[in-house]
Design a protein around this motif. Sequence first.
Motif, PDB file in Angstrom:
ATOM      1  N   LEU B  23      18.578 -17.581  24.379  1.00  0.00           N
ATOM      2  CA  LEU B  23      19.368 -17.679  23.150  1.00  0.00           C
ATOM      3  C   LEU B  23      20.426 -18.762  23.292  1.00  0.00           C
ATOM      4  N   LEU B  24      21.128 -18.773  24.439  1.00  0.00           N
ATOM      5  CA  LEU B  24      22.196 -19.749  24.649  1.00  0.00           C
ATOM      6  C   LEU B  24      21.636 -21.163  24.721  1.00  0.00           C
ATOM      7  N   VAL B  25      20.477 -21.297  25.376  1.00  0.00           N
ATOM      8  CA  VAL B  25      19.837 -22.610  25.472  1.00  0.00           C
ATOM      9  C   VAL B  25      19.510 -23.121  24.076  1.00  0.00           C
ATOM     10  N   GLU B  26      18.894 -22.248  23.274  1.00  0.00           N
ATOM     11  CA  GLU B  26      18.514 -22.652  21.920  1.00  0.00           C
ATOM     12  C   GLU B  26      19.737 -23.063  21.114  1.00  0.00           C
ATOM     13  N   ILE B  29      20.996 -26.490  22.227  1.00  0.00           N
ATOM     14  CA  ILE B  29      20.143 -27.553  21.710  1.00  0.00           C
ATOM     15  C   ILE B  29      20.395 -27.752  20.218  1.00  0.00           C
ATOM     16  N   ALA B  30      20.461 -26.614  19.501  1.00  0.00           N
ATOM     17  CA  ALA B  30      20.649 -26.684  18.057  1.00  0.00           C
ATOM     18  C   ALA B  30      21.952 -27.411  17.726  1.00  0.00           C
ATOM     19  N   ALA B  31      23.012 -27.155  18.524  1.00  0.00           N
ATOM     20  CA  ALA B  31      24.301 -27.809  18.270  1.00  0.00           C
ATOM     21  C   ALA B  31      24.178 -29.315  18.447  1.00  0.00           C
ATOM     22  N   CYS B  32      23.498 -29.733  19.536  1.00  0.00           N
ATOM     23  CA  CYS B  32      23.328 -31.171  19.788  1.00  0.00           C
ATOM     24  C   CYS B  32      22.535 -31.822  18.661  1.00  0.00           C
ATOM     25  N   VAL B  33      21.441 -31.135  18.257  1.00  0.00           N
ATOM     26  CA  VAL B  33      20.573 -31.687  17.219  1.00  0.00           C
ATOM     27  C   VAL B  33      21.337 -31.794  15.906  1.00  0.00           C
ATOM     28  N   ALA B  34      22.116 -30.750  15.583  1.00  0.00           N
ATOM     29  CA  ALA B  34      22.867 -30.746  14.329  1.00  0.00           C
ATOM     30  C   ALA B  34      23.882 -31.879  14.327  1.00  0.00           C
ATOM     31  N   ALA B  35      24.540 -32.087  15.483  1.00  0.00           N
ATOM     32  CA  ALA B  35      25.534 -33.158  15.563  1.00  0.00           C
ATOM     33  C   ALA B  35      24.872 -34.507  15.336  1.00  0.00           C
ATOM     34  N   ALA B  36      23.690 -34.689  15.932  1.00  0.00           N
ATOM     35  CA  ALA B  36      22.990 -35.965  15.790  1.00  0.00           C
ATOM     36  C   ALA B  36      22.545 -36.184  14.347  1.00  0.00           C
ATOM     37  N   ARG B  37      22.040 -35.119  13.710  1.00  0.00           N
ATOM     38  CA  ARG B  37      21.561 -35.236  12.329  1.00  0.00           C
ATOM     39  C   ARG B  37      22.720 -35.496  11.387  1.00  0.00           C
ATOM     40  N   ALA B  38      23.899 -34.925  11.728  1.00  0.00           N
ATOM     41  CA  ALA B  38      25.060 -35.059  10.862  1.00  0.00           C
ATOM     42  C   ALA B  38      25.458 -36.520  10.714  1.00  0.00           C
ATOM     43  N   VAL B  39      25.243 -37.327  11.757  1.00  0.00           N
ATOM     44  CA  VAL B  39      25.560 -38.755  11.636  1.00  0.00           C
ATOM     45  C   VAL B  39      24.324 -39.567  11.295  1.00  0.00           C
ATOM     46  N   GLY B  40      23.276 -38.855  10.805  1.00  0.00           N
ATOM     47  CA  GLY B  40      22.102 -39.548  10.298  1.00  0.00           C
ATOM     48  C   GLY B  40      21.135 -40.013  11.352  1.00  0.00           C
ATOM     49  N   GLY B  41      21.240 -39.479  12.547  1.00  0.00           N
ATOM     50  CA  GLY B  41      20.363 -39.909  13.634  1.00  0.00           C
ATOM     51  C   GLY B  41      18.991 -39.282  13.552  1.00  0.00           C
ATOM     52  N   ASP B  42      18.084 -39.911  14.247  1.00  0.00           N
ATOM     53  CA  ASP B  42      16.713 -39.420  14.328  1.00  0.00           C
ATOM     54  C   ASP B  42      16.609 -38.525  15.568  1.00  0.00           C
ATOM     55  N   VAL B  43      15.820 -37.426  15.484  1.00  0.00           N
ATOM     56  CA  VAL B  43      15.707 -36.520  16.637  1.00  0.00           C
ATOM     57  C   VAL B  43      14.243 -36.354  17.007  1.00  0.00           C
ATOM     58  N   ARG B  44      13.948 -36.511  18.279  1.00  0.00           N
ATOM     59  CA  ARG B  44      12.585 -36.233  18.754  1.00  0.00           C
ATOM     60  C   ARG B  44      12.659 -35.172  19.829  1.00  0.00           C
ATOM     61  N   GLU B  45      11.805 -34.162  19.688  1.00  0.00           N
ATOM     62  CA  GLU B  45      11.881 -33.046  20.597  1.00  0.00           C
ATOM     63  C   GLU B  45      10.522 -32.863  21.250  1.00  0.00           C
ATOM     64  N   LEU B  46      10.461 -32.772  22.572  1.00  0.00           N
ATOM     65  CA  LEU B  46       9.184 -32.463  23.202  1.00  0.00           C
ATOM     66  C   LEU B  46       9.366 -31.873  24.596  1.00  0.00           C
ATOM     67  N   VAL B  47       8.250 -31.380  25.119  1.00  0.00           N
ATOM     68  CA  VAL B  47       8.274 -30.740  26.434  1.00  0.00           C
ATOM     69  C   VAL B  47       8.016 -31.820  27.476  1.00  0.00           C
ATOM     70  N   ALA B  48       8.865 -31.833  28.520  1.00  0.00           N
ATOM     71  CA  ALA B  48       8.842 -32.940  29.472  1.00  0.00           C
ATOM     72  C   ALA B  48       7.506 -33.070  30.190  1.00  0.00           C
ATOM     73  N   THR B  49       6.804 -31.946  30.377  1.00  0.00           N
ATOM     74  CA  THR B  49       5.546 -32.021  31.130  1.00  0.00           C
ATOM     75  C   THR B  49       4.473 -32.781  30.373  1.00  0.00           C
ATOM     76  N   GLU B  50       4.667 -32.943  29.047  1.00  0.00           N
ATOM     77  CA  GLU B  50       3.663 -33.675  28.278  1.00  0.00           C
ATOM     78  C   GLU B  50       3.839 -35.175  28.353  1.00  0.00           C
ATOM     79  N   LEU B  51       4.944 -35.593  28.965  1.00  0.00           N
ATOM     80  CA  LEU B  51       5.224 -37.022  29.053  1.00  0.00           C
ATOM     81  C   LEU B  51       4.289 -37.702  30.036  1.00  0.00           C
ATOM     82  N   GLU B  52       3.665 -38.788  29.598  1.00  0.00           N
ATOM     83  CA  GLU B  52       2.905 -39.620  30.529  1.00  0.00           C
ATOM     84  C   GLU B  52       3.867 -40.675  31.062  1.00  0.00           C
TER      85      GLU B  52
END
Lengths: 392, 328
Positions: B23-26, B29-52
Motif C-alpha cells: 500500500l505504501l509503495v503504491e 509511486i502515485a504521489a510521484c506520478v501525480a506530481a509529474a502529471r501536474a506539471v504536464g509531464g509524460d509518465v511511463r511505467e513498466l517492470v524492470a525485468t522486461e527491459l532489454e
Amino acid sequence: MTVFDEMIGQQRVVESLREAARGVGMTHAWLFTGPPGSGRSVAAKAFAAALQCAAAEPGCGVCAGCHTVLAGTHADVEFVRPQGLSVGVKEARELVGRAALSPSGRGWQVMVIEDADRLTEGAANVLLKAIEEPAARTVWLLCVPSAEDLVVTIRSRCRVVSLRTPAADDVVAMLQTRDGVDETTAEFAARASAGHVGRARRLATDKAARDRRAAVLRIPSKLSDVGACLDAADALLKSVNAEVAELTTELDEAETASLKEAFGEGGSATGLGRGQSGAAITRGASRAASSALKELEGRQKSRATRTTRDALDRALTDLAGFYRDVLVLQLNAGVDIANTDRATEMQALAENSSPESTLRRLDAILECRVLLDANANPLLTLESLMLRLRDG
Amino acid sequence: MLAPMSTKTKTAAVTVVVGEEELLVERAIAACVAAARAVGGDVRELVATELEPGQLAELTSPSLFGDEPLLVLRDVEQTGKDVADELIAACRAATDAEEARLVLVHRGGARGKALLDAALGVGGRRIDCAKVTKPGERIDFVRAEARAIGATLSDDGARALVDAVGNELRDLAAACAQLGADTDGRIDAAVVARYYRGRAEANGFAVADRAVEGRLGEALEQLRWALAVGTAPVLIASALAQGVRALAKVGSAASRGLRGGDLAREVGLPPWKIDRVKAQLRGWSPAGVAAAVHAAAEADAAVKGGGTDAGYALEKAVLAVVAARDIR
C-alpha cells in the motif's frame, strides 16, 4: 533351475503358468492376486520370462530370453512400477500405445503392471479397450492384492491367478537355501513376517529392519500415561521419517542434479551468446528448466508420501501382529504365535486384559491404517491410535 | 496552496522507493506520478525485468513534444547486470534535471543493493516503505490515516480498530476512510465496536484456545468467523490438534514433576506458551485429554475428505473438545 523357483509355496499356480507358457490355456490378460508378500510381481515376472523363453520346456532360466526378462532389460517386456501415489490417465495412454506394437522377437509383447490397484479409475478406463482386445501378440499381466481392487470391467476381461500366503516352512527353506541365512534367524523371520516373503527376507538379512520391528513391538508396554502415548507416537513417526529420508534423499538429489545438468545449469558452456537474442533464449530455457524442476519435485513428493505411508503401514502391521498373538494366547487358539521374541510381554498383556479389548485394539490399528491412507495427519492419527491402544 | 513557479523547490530527479509494504509503495509511486502529471509531464511505467539492454536510452529520451518523461520502474532489484549498469548511468545523467526523471521501486534486501546505493549516491530521494509488522506501527498507521482524512481517532479506538480489522494495511486504510465518512469524525472504541463487531484476527489458534478453555460459545463464534474470512478448514483442524496436543504434553510432563526450563525442554514449547497452557489445563483430566485428541484426529480426517462438510466436522470437534473437559 527354472524361472519359477522364486515362487515360494505356489506349486499349483506354477503348474498352470507352465502349461500356459507351453500354449495350453494361454490368454491375453492375466490378473495375479494374492495377499501382500505372496509374490504377485515375482509370479508375473517369472511368467513373463517363461513367455520369452526359447527352450523346449518354457522357463529354463538360462536362455537369453529368460535372463533378460529377469534382469528387466528384455525389449518386449514393459514393467510398470508405480512409485508415486497413483498411475494417471497420461501414463495409461502411453501404455496403450506401447501395447499396440508388435514384439521385436518371436515371443510376446508383455505389459506388466505391478500395483495395478494404483490405477486411477480414469486410467483403468483408458486401458480397458487395450486389455480387452489387445494386438495379436500382446499380453497383459496385472498385479493386485485382491480382484476387488480393480474396476469390474477390467477384472472380467482377465484370467485370475490366485496366490496363497506361503507356509512358514516354505519361507524358512527359501531363506536358508537362497539367502544363506542360518536356521534360527530364518525361523524367526518367517514367523515374524507372517508369510510375507519380501518382509521375511528383509528381516532375515537387514539388522536395521529387525531393530525397527523390535522398537515397534516395545510400544505396547510403554503406553503408561497420556504423555507416554504422545511420546510413543512421536518416536514412531520420527523413526519412520528417518527411514524414509534414508531411502529417498539420495535418490532425489541425484535426480535433481541430473535434470539440472540436462538443462545446462552449472555447466560452463551454454553455447549462447550474451547478446540480446541470446539473453531472450536463455530466459526461455531457464523458464522451461524451472517448470521441469517443479514437475520433478511434485513426483518426488508423491513418492516420499507413498514411501512414508508404506513404512508406517509396515510398522502398524507389526503392531497388529503383536495384538493378534495376544488374542491367540487369550483364546488358547492352538495356532503358532508369530512374535516369539516378545512372549513374556504378550503373556502379561493376555492375562491383564480381555479378548474384547484386544479386538478393540486391533480394530483401532486397522482404522488407523485406513485413515493414513486417506491422507490424515500422521502424527495426530498415531497419537489417537496410541491412546486407544492404552485404553483398550 | 501552490507556490508560484519561479520559487518552486527543486523536485528530486531520482526517487527510490524501498520496501515491501504494498500500500505504501503504491501511494509513494502515485504521489510521484501525480506530481509529474501536474506539471504536464509524460509518465511511463513498466517492470524492470522486461527491459532489454539498450531499451532504457530509448525510454528516457524526450518525446515528440520535447518533454523528457518520468520513468517508473518496478522490481529493479530483479534486473540483470547489463540493465542495472545502464540504470546507474541513467541515474547519474538525470541528477541535474529540473524535473523528476526516474522512480525506482526496490524491494529492499541484499539483492540489487549496488544499484540502490548508486541511485542514492547521486542524490536520489529515498522513500522507505518497510513492511509494517508490529502492532504499535499499525496503530500509528491508523492514527496517521485518520489525521489525513481529518477525523480524530482516540487511543482505544485505534487499538480496537487494529484488533478488529486485522493486519492488512489496505483493509485498515479502507476502514479508516469508511468510519471517517460514516461518523461525524470522532472515532472511538464504541464506534469501532458498532461497525466491526466480533471480527478480530479470527484464526484456528483463537478457536483452539477458546475450545480448550471450555468457552463453547466463544469458540464456536470464532470458528464461524474464521471460516467466514476464508481460513482453510485444514489449518483450523491442525490448530485444534496443536492446542490439544500441548495440553496433553504439558499436563503429563507437569504431573511427572517437571518445572520451568526442564518442562519447556521436555515438551518443546516456549516458556510463555507453557504458562498459557498451564492456565488452560485447569479442569482437564487425562481421560478428557485423550478424548479431545480423538476428537481432533476425527476432525482432521473429516476435513481432508473423510467427511462431506468441513464446517460441520469442525463444529462437532469443538463441541467434543469442550465436552471432553468434563470427563473425569
